[in-house]
Design a protein around this motif. Structure first.
Motif, PDB file in Angstrom:
ATOM      1  N   LYS A   1      -3.632   8.628   8.823  1.00  0.00           N
ATOM      2  CA  LYS A   1      -4.048  10.033   8.649  1.00  0.00           C
ATOM      3  C   LYS A   1      -4.493  10.342   7.182  1.00  0.00           C
ATOM      4  CE  LYS A   1      -1.225  14.122   7.961  1.00  0.00           C
ATOM      5  NZ  LYS A   1       0.183  14.936   7.832  1.00  0.00           N
ATOM      6  N   MET A   2      -4.182   9.416   6.270  1.00  0.00           N
ATOM      7  CA  MET A   2      -4.531   9.558   4.696  1.00  0.00           C
ATOM      8  C   MET A   2      -6.058   8.955   4.773  1.00  0.00           C
ATOM      9  SD  MET A   2      -4.218  10.632   1.967  1.00  0.00           S
ATOM     10  CE  MET A   2      -2.424  11.128   1.658  1.00  0.00           C
ATOM     11  N   TYR A   3      -6.176   8.139   5.473  1.00  0.00           N
ATOM     12  CA  TYR A   3      -7.496   7.514   5.697  1.00  0.00           C
ATOM     13  C   TYR A   3      -8.866   8.371   6.228  1.00  0.00           C
ATOM     14  CZ  TYR A   3     -11.642   4.633   7.648  1.00  0.00           C
ATOM     15  OH  TYR A   3     -12.856   4.116   7.826  1.00  0.00           O
ATOM     16  N   GLU A   4      -8.261   9.127   7.228  1.00  0.00           N
ATOM     17  CA  GLU A   4      -9.110  10.388   7.818  1.00  0.00           C
ATOM     18  C   GLU A   4      -9.435  11.474   6.841  1.00  0.00           C
ATOM     19  OE1 GLU A   4     -10.841  10.375  10.736  1.00  0.00           O
ATOM     20  OE2 GLU A   4     -10.255   8.213  10.667  1.00  0.00           O
TER      21      GLU A   4
ATOM     22  N   ILE B   1       0.722  -1.311  -0.020  1.00  0.00           N
ATOM     23  CA  ILE B   1      -0.142   0.016   0.042  1.00  0.00           C
ATOM     24  C   ILE B   1       0.624   1.354   0.042  1.00  0.00           C
ATOM     25  CG2 ILE B   1      -1.657   1.152   1.291  1.00  0.00           C
ATOM     26  CD1 ILE B   1      -2.964  -1.218   2.263  1.00  0.00           C
ATOM     27  N   TYR B   2       1.991   1.222   0.696  1.00  0.00           N
ATOM     28  CA  TYR B   2       2.967   2.360   0.408  1.00  0.00           C
ATOM     29  C   TYR B   2       3.314   2.723  -0.753  1.00  0.00           C
ATOM     30  CZ  TYR B   2       3.737   4.149   5.224  1.00  0.00           C
ATOM     31  OH  TYR B   2       3.850   4.890   6.353  1.00  0.00           O
ATOM     32  N   ARG B   3       3.696   1.690  -1.726  1.00  0.00           N
ATOM     33  CA  ARG B   3       3.858   1.812  -3.186  1.00  0.00           C
ATOM     34  C   ARG B   3       2.589   2.217  -3.734  1.00  0.00           C
ATOM     35  NH1 ARG B   3       8.096   3.471  -5.623  1.00  0.00           N
ATOM     36  NH2 ARG B   3       9.374   2.168  -4.499  1.00  0.00           N
ATOM     37  N   TYR B   4       1.663   1.452  -3.737  1.00  0.00           N
ATOM     38  CA  TYR B   4       0.241   1.849  -4.389  1.00  0.00           C
ATOM     39  C   TYR B   4      -0.763   2.413  -3.513  1.00  0.00           C
ATOM     40  CZ  TYR B   4       2.750  -1.454  -7.671  1.00  0.00           C
ATOM     41  OH  TYR B   4       3.638  -1.944  -8.488  1.00  0.00           O
ATOM     42  N   SER B   5      -0.403   3.634  -3.197  1.00  0.00           N
ATOM     43  CA  SER B   5      -1.411   4.128  -2.060  1.00  0.00           C
ATOM     44  C   SER B   5      -2.682   4.614  -2.573  1.00  0.00           C
ATOM     45  CB  SER B   5      -0.780   5.270  -1.338  1.00  0.00           C
ATOM     46  OG  SER B   5       0.073   6.157  -2.026  1.00  0.00           O
ATOM     47  N   TYR B   6      -3.430   3.813  -3.157  1.00  0.00           N
ATOM     48  CA  TYR B   6      -4.770   4.308  -3.615  1.00  0.00           C
ATOM     49  C   TYR B   6      -5.825   4.215  -2.245  1.00  0.00           C
ATOM     50  CZ  TYR B   6      -3.085   3.463  -8.173  1.00  0.00           C
ATOM     51  OH  TYR B   6      -2.486   3.535  -9.318  1.00  0.00           O
ATOM     52  N   PRO B   7      -6.769   5.383  -2.281  1.00  0.00           N
ATOM     53  CA  PRO B   7      -7.676   5.294  -0.937  1.00  0.00           C
ATOM     54  C   PRO B   7      -8.289   3.844  -0.761  1.00  0.00           C
ATOM     55  CG  PRO B   7      -7.676   7.164  -2.396  1.00  0.00           C
ATOM     56  CD  PRO B   7      -6.886   6.291  -3.010  1.00  0.00           C
ATOM     57  N   VAL B   8      -8.903   3.193  -1.714  1.00  0.00           N
ATOM     58  CA  VAL B   8      -9.378   2.087  -1.630  1.00  0.00           C
ATOM     59  C   VAL B   8      -8.745   0.877  -0.833  1.00  0.00           C
ATOM     60  CG1 VAL B   8      -8.907   0.970  -3.677  1.00  0.00           C
ATOM     61  CG2 VAL B   8     -11.184   0.251  -2.781  1.00  0.00           C
ATOM     62  N   HIS B   9      -7.227   0.886  -1.036  1.00  0.00           N
ATOM     63  CA  HIS B   9      -6.356   0.104  -0.458  1.00  0.00           C
ATOM     64  C   HIS B   9      -6.330   0.359   1.060  1.00  0.00           C
ATOM     65  CE1 HIS B   9      -5.956  -1.608  -4.249  1.00  0.00           C
ATOM     66  NE2 HIS B   9      -4.947  -0.987  -4.749  1.00  0.00           N
ATOM     67  N   ILE B  10      -6.100   1.774   1.230  1.00  0.00           N
ATOM     68  CA  ILE B  10      -5.808   2.226   2.487  1.00  0.00           C
ATOM     69  C   ILE B  10      -6.907   1.943   3.348  1.00  0.00           C
ATOM     70  CG2 ILE B  10      -5.629   4.335   3.998  1.00  0.00           C
ATOM     71  CD1 ILE B  10      -4.082   5.608   1.537  1.00  0.00           C
ATOM     72  N   GLN B  11      -8.318   2.058   2.868  1.00  0.00           N
ATOM     73  CA  GLN B  11      -9.300   1.703   3.686  1.00  0.00           C
ATOM     74  C   GLN B  11      -9.497   0.188   4.063  1.00  0.00           C
ATOM     75  OE1 GLN B  11     -12.934   2.583   1.705  1.00  0.00           O
ATOM     76  NE2 GLN B  11     -14.379   1.688   2.985  1.00  0.00           N
ATOM     77  N   TYR B  12      -9.011  -0.568   3.119  1.00  0.00           N
ATOM     78  CA  TYR B  12      -9.221  -2.074   3.317  1.00  0.00           C
ATOM     79  C   TYR B  12      -7.809  -2.214   4.336  1.00  0.00           C
ATOM     80  CZ  TYR B  12      -7.644  -6.918   2.487  1.00  0.00           C
ATOM     81  OH  TYR B  12      -7.466  -8.507   2.785  1.00  0.00           O
TER      82      TYR B  12
END
Length: 335
Positions: free
Chosen positions: A329-332, A305-316
């Protein structure tokens, strides 16, 4: 070629190339004007602001390089092309990609916010940087609320600082500046002018990441004078070439093997069957293809996720009960 900025830069390289052919008396003046006007019209049709800016800056370069005896021709030539561009803009004002008509949009361009965010990301990790192609990861450290994980800061100098940190960024930036100044000091103005469309484009986007630009640009740097040339034997060259071919073949095989599962990992939930064999080179993409397959531990998921930091992956990641300060922080921000 669906990217307007790329297409306009290739057209501009065509214009300056034809000008150089005229200087070397390979083509005539009528042919030069016909082809240049033709290409300028298509530069207008692309609606590329980078293309129009480059065309405009070429007038000032003609003034700066006034030592050249052809300066009157240069100034007239590029001035004429700019006037024609304005005429095209006025005549086809209904064109949705009319650059002059959308000047207000230019001053509110997202690049300005992206550059600001890139600077804040550099300050967040100033010494080591985020590694080559680490701009996506750097978005996690910026101040802006970007829902799109940009692969580039749209500026070659900012990208270098994001990749390599201050020390590496300063080294590579000075190296690039040195090369361009070398052309000027050696009075190789023709080569410098040839590189201008690519240079301006690199300050606004990332053409240096595309092979079809590098095939045109890299050979030009071999023409610089006063730089030591290193010669290698044909056997060494053959060996390096075979290694290059081997790596390209491996990358192609593994990309075809894992890319579909990686790019559709969230939407298809592992419905795409990925060959379960250890990759040689593309380990991260292999893990990306298994992101939603319950095969990765927390560390591996966070690394992907650090390499492919799309919001949907962060939410997962957050929904799995894991915690990482930057990802949270990015999720918020993206709620």
């Amino acid at each position: 070629m669906g990217q307007p900025n790329h297409l306009s830069t290739l057209f501009l390289i065509g214009v300056v190339s034809y000008l150089l052919l005229y200087r070397f008396k390979i083509v005539g003046i009528c042919s030069l004007y016909i082809i240049s006007i033709y290409l300028t019209f298509f530069i207008f049709l692309t609606g590329s602001r980078a293309g129009w800016l480059t065309l405009f800056l070429l007038i000032f370069l003609a003034i700066i390089f006034r030592q050249k005896k052809e300066i009157k021709f240069n100034f007239f030539f590029f001035g004429m092309l700019n006037i024609l561009y304005l005429i095209f803009s006025y005549s086809f004002s209904n064109n949705s990609r009319n650059t002059i008509k959308s000047l207000e949009r230019t001053f509110h361009d997202s690049r300005l916010s992206l550059w600001s965010d890139s600077v804040s990301s550099i300050w967040a990790n100033p010494w080591l940087g985020y590694g080559v192609n680490g701009v996506r990861s750097s978005r996690l450290f910026g101040d802006q609320n970007f829902k799109i994980p940009y692969t580039s800061s749209h500026n070659i100098f900012l990208d270098l600082f994001l990749w390599f940190g201050f020390l590496g960024g300063i080294f590579f930036c000075f190296f690039l500046i040195y090369i361009f100044l070398k052309f000027i000091v050696n009075k190789e103005y023709e080569i410098f002018i040839f590189l201008i469309p690519f240079l301006i484009h690199s300050l606004l986007e990332y053409p240096f990441r595309y092979l079809y630009f590098l095939v045109l640009i890299i050979p030009v740097f071999s023409m610089i004078k006063g730089v030591k040339t290193i010669y290698i034997s044909r056997f060494v060259f053959l060996g390096l070439f075979l290694v290059y071919i081997f790596l390209v073949v491996i990358l192609s095989i593994e990309f075809n093997r894992y890319s579909r599962g990686a790019f559709f990992s969230q939407s298809q939930k592992c419905e795409v069957v990925v060959e379960d064999r250890d990759p040689i080179l593309m380990d991260l993409m292999y893990k990306y293809s298994n992101l939603y397959c319950n095969k990765l531990n927390e560390y591996e998921i966070r690394k992907v996720i650090y390499r492919y930091s799309y919001p949907v992956h962060i939410q997962y990641y957050i929904e799995q009960g894991f915690y990482d300060k930057k990802l949270y922080k990015m999720y918020e921000k993206n709620k």
